[in-house]
Design an enzyme around this catalytic site. Sequence first.
Site, mmCIF file in Angstrom:
data_model
loop_
_atom_site.group_PDB
_atom_site.id
_atom_site.type_symbol
_atom_site.label_atom_id
_atom_site.label_comp_id
_atom_site.label_asym_id
_atom_site.label_seq_id
_atom_site.Cartn_x
_atom_site.Cartn_y
_atom_site.Cartn_z
ATOM 1 C CG LEU A 7 -2.000 -1.083 1.243
ATOM 2 C CD1 LEU A 7 -2.742 -1.056 2.577
ATOM 3 C CD2 LEU A 7 -2.977 -0.927 0.089
ATOM 4 C CG LEU A 47 -2.404 -5.722 -0.972
ATOM 5 C CD1 LEU A 47 -3.156 -6.825 -0.251
ATOM 6 C CD2 LEU A 47 -3.296 -4.505 -1.179
ATOM 7 C CG ASP A 75 -2.921 -6.090 3.443
ATOM 8 O OD1 ASP A 75 -2.117 -7.017 3.173
ATOM 9 O OD2 ASP A 75 -2.598 -4.893 3.366
#
Length: 291
Positions: free
Chosen positions: A96, A145, A176
Amino acid sequence: MRGKERKVIGDARDQPLDKRVRFSVRLLESASTYKDIVVRKKDGFTQILLSTRSTYNNTLNREVMNEVKSALEKAAVDDSKFVLLSAVGSVFCCGLDFDNIVKHLKYNRKRATVKLVDTIKNFVNSFIEFKKPIIVSVNGPAIGLGASILPLCDVVWANEKAWFQTPYTRFGQSPDGCSTITFPKIMGRAAANEMLINGWKMNAQEACDKGLVSQVFWSETFTQEVMVRIQEITSCNSFVLENSKALVRYNMNVELKQANERECEVLKKIWASAQGMEYMLKYVQNKIDSF
């Protein structure tokens, strides 16, 4: 396990384009449709490349995630047999884009949090729901991620210089990409905790040994090795490929979507809190470029 020596095939960029009109049209469409990624329609598959044109080290902001999602949706209904996910440059994906996230969260934090987390949830779901095989070519570091989505794909090939890390706790975040369920299943609970809680930096061979990566290839011949195998998969029947994936993934999608939902709910709580914002600001202000 390193790839065996094979007849070298040149970089895909040097291969002649399909002469059929519809592929020429699709290539022109791909050039004009996407701003933050590169999409190449090949004879038999779609290549999606993360690009450094608008983000640093191929990080994921809302625009990039939405474009990847859109490219997957188009590949799902066209004549592509599978998708090859790769990246431009020497970095695969640094997760991210926290600089971008902090900028959005400074104003109307609650509303921005919902939009950002929903984008992440939809991005991850697009991998879960994609029925055709997704092949990943990891050319360099895969972080956050960028690493956690790998088990949602079907085959992962890595450059020997690639490395993998999910240091969520170091910047005050929670896992995540369904990694809370996929990592323990793939590598066992102990190794998963080292990755998700302790931020273990795993090299390519370790990732292969733990099951995160399918095969590791020498950096000098990485592109050639990938394209040899891509040519082999392209020759397979699309019906067989899709149904083979369906058998392997049978009953997994519901579990993965539930994990994605749980992880995103926790992210909302963290980003909406003053403490979560403080941790992110600290991370953004103190991070050191290590590439």
